[in-house]
Design an enzyme around this catalytic site. Structure first.
Site, PDB file in Angstrom:
ATOM      1  NE  ARG A 107      -3.823   0.726   1.938  1.00 34.24           N
ATOM      2  CZ  ARG A 107      -4.837   0.685   2.607  1.00 34.24           C
ATOM      3  NH1 ARG A 107      -5.310   1.401   3.657  1.00 34.24           N
ATOM      4  NH2 ARG A 107      -5.955  -0.008   1.956  1.00 34.24           N
ATOM      5  CG  HIS A 134      -8.230   0.034  -2.682  1.00 33.93           C
ATOM      6  ND1 HIS A 134      -7.434  -0.792  -2.390  1.00 33.93           N
ATOM      7  CD2 HIS A 134      -9.183   0.312  -1.522  1.00 33.93           C
ATOM      8  CE1 HIS A 134      -7.578  -1.315  -1.087  1.00 33.93           C
ATOM      9  NE2 HIS A 134      -8.751  -0.653  -0.464  1.00 33.93           N
ATOM     10  CD  GLN A 137     -12.875  -2.068  -0.595  1.00 26.80           C
ATOM     11  OE1 GLN A 137     -12.051  -2.136   0.448  1.00 26.80           O
ATOM     12  NE2 GLN A 137     -14.453  -2.692  -0.260  1.00 26.80           N
ATOM     13  CG  ASP A 225     -13.868   5.975  -0.574  1.00 23.59           C
ATOM     14  OD1 ASP A 225     -13.813   6.004   0.865  1.00 23.59           O
ATOM     15  OD2 ASP A 225     -12.655   6.191  -1.215  1.00 23.59           O
ATOM     16  CB  CYS A 266     -13.827   0.857   0.442  1.00 26.34           C
ATOM     17  SG  CYS A 266     -13.233   2.467   0.651  1.00 26.34           S
ATOM     18  NE  ARG A 294     -10.034  -5.368   0.396  1.00 24.95           N
ATOM     19  CZ  ARG A 294      -9.266  -4.336   0.853  1.00 24.95           C
ATOM     20  NH1 ARG A 294      -9.877  -3.302   1.480  1.00 24.95           N
ATOM     21  NH2 ARG A 294      -8.084  -4.429   0.887  1.00 24.95           N
TER      22      ARG A 294
HETATM   23  N1   CP Z   1     -10.937  -0.293   2.438  1.00 25.70           N
HETATM   24  C1   CP Z   1      -9.797  -0.449   3.057  1.00 25.70           C
HETATM   25  O1   CP Z   1      -8.692  -0.492   2.233  1.00 25.70           O
HETATM   26  O2   CP Z   1      -9.647  -0.182   4.378  1.00 25.70           O
HETATM   27  P1   CP Z   1      -8.171   0.054   5.129  1.00 25.70           P
HETATM   28  O3   CP Z   1      -7.771   1.472   4.854  1.00 25.70           O
HETATM   29  O4   CP Z   1      -8.593   0.105   6.617  1.00 25.70           O
HETATM   30  O5   CP Z   1      -7.069  -0.974   4.737  1.00 25.70           O
HETATM   31  N1  NVA Z   2     -10.185   6.750  -0.846  1.00 29.02           N
HETATM   32  C1  NVA Z   2      -9.642   6.327   0.376  1.00 29.02           C
HETATM   33  C2  NVA Z   2      -9.722   4.753   0.599  1.00 29.02           C
HETATM   34  C3  NVA Z   2      -9.324   4.103   1.676  1.00 29.02           C
HETATM   35  C4  NVA Z   2      -9.434   2.807   1.815  1.00 29.02           C
HETATM   36  C5  NVA Z   2      -8.285   6.885   0.622  1.00 29.02           C
HETATM   37  O1  NVA Z   2      -7.454   6.398  -0.418  1.00 29.02           O
HETATM   38  O2  NVA Z   2      -7.812   6.967   1.626  1.00 29.02           O
END
Ligand code: CP
Ligand code: NVA
Length: 308
Positions: A107, A134, A137, A225, A266, A294
């Site tokens: 990530r 992502h 997700q 989101d 998400c 997930r």
């Molecule tokens: N939805 C998601 O990726 O959550 P986290 O940021 O908690 O991993």
């Molecule tokens: N759009 C959000 C998703 C988190 C899972 C971010 O990137 O912070």
């Protein structure tokens, strides 16, 4: 090398077989304590590095549990504490980690970090979120939709709010799984043209509609989101809130969707900002099924990448 970098970079046939495997692995262990191993141990002897350059609850816990259930081991690493965060190149990091572990989930911020890691690693790399997409997700989200309502092909999905990284992966999925997508949000936060073009090339309808109520009309699925993502300038928060307020998913907005429409997010959510608590906890909402899936979807993605 089979990486999982984005939904449009994996073939529709492979995406479908990943979801089939996720469903069968999910049902095979239904009702068991979460810490018990699966009957098969396809990841036995495999070590998976989970690298986080941004915070995470779901991605971190679901990948870690998924590897353990499949008989493998994990190493959870924070980007800041690695040499990666102190100037070592991505290419060198990729070559070094390839000598120690069997797969990497990362990530990170800029997508180029993910792409360079994948280019120089001799092992599969999985995208656990970048500023731009992502994919894990949305694999879980498609799985969740189909679990509740059957095939997503031909359905109308509406994204309300910021055209961000999660929205981008929905656009990638639209072309691959064959659903239509309507984006509703302020002009400044439209999704990237490149991704809209990709979906349209996949033969599906992508529309932009500034009026949220009109957009949601006849929707099978409404998704939103957070208004401020982890990579966004936090100081711009007031301006973004003002722009995004008309796109809050609340009961009044959901009333324009089909009566059996689903609502997804998400998570993590800012309750009563992008979505009202009534909708999040109401009858349309499947947000915790998404979170659970997930785990199952990613287990199948990891098997696909390792060919096990
Ligand atoms: N939805 C998601 O990726 O959550 P986290 O940021 O908690 O991993
Ligand atoms: N759009 C959000 C998703 C988190 C899972 C971010 O990137 O912070």
């Amino acid at each position: 090398m089979t990486h999982f970098l984005d939904i449009h970079k994996t073939t529709p046939a492979d995406l479908r077989s990943i979801l089939d495997q996720a469903n069968s692995m999910k049902s095979a262990r239904a009702g068991r304590p979460k810490g018990t191993p699966d009957d098969e141990a396809p990841l036995a002897g495999h070590m998976v590095a989970l690298i986080f350059e941004k915070p995470s609850t779901r991605t971190r816990v679901s990948f870690d549990m998924g590897v353990r259930q499949m008989g493998g081991q994990t190493m959870v690493l924070s980007g800041k504490e690695m040499q990666l965060g102190h100037g070592e190149t991505i290419a060198d990091t990729a070559r070094v980690l390839s000598r120690y572990v069997d797969m990497i989930m990362i990530r990170t911020f800029d997508e180029t970090i993910l792409l360079e890691l994948a280019e120089y690693a001799d092992i599969p790399v999985i995208n656990g979120l970048t500023d731009r997409s992502h994919p894990c997700q949305i694999m879980a989200d498609v799985m969740t939709y189909e679990e509740h309502r059957g095939p997503i092909k031909g359905k109308k999905v509406v994204w309300s709010g910021d055209g961000n990284n999660v929205c981008a992966s929905f656009l990638h999925a639209a072309g691959q799984f064959g659903f239509d997508l309507t984006f509703t949000g302020p002009l400044q936060l439209d999704p990237e043209d490149e991704f809209i073009g990709l979906a349209r090339k996949g033969g599906v309808r992508v529309e932009i509609e500034r009026d949220a109520a009109k957009a949601v009309n006849g929707a099978d699925l409404v998704v939103t989101d957070t208004w401020i993502s982890m990579h966004d300038e936090q100081s711009a928060s007031q301006r973004r809130h003002n722009m995004l307020r008309p796109y809050q998913v609340n009961e009044a907005l959901m009333a324009h969707a089909k009566p059996d429409a689903l609502f997804m997010h998400c998570l993590p959510a800012h309750r009563d900002e992008e979505a009202s608590s009534e909708v999040m906890d109401g009858p349309h909402s499947v947000i915790f099924d998404e979170a659970e899936n997930r785990l199952h979807a990613q287990k199948a993605i990891m098997r696909h990448c390792l060919g096990v």
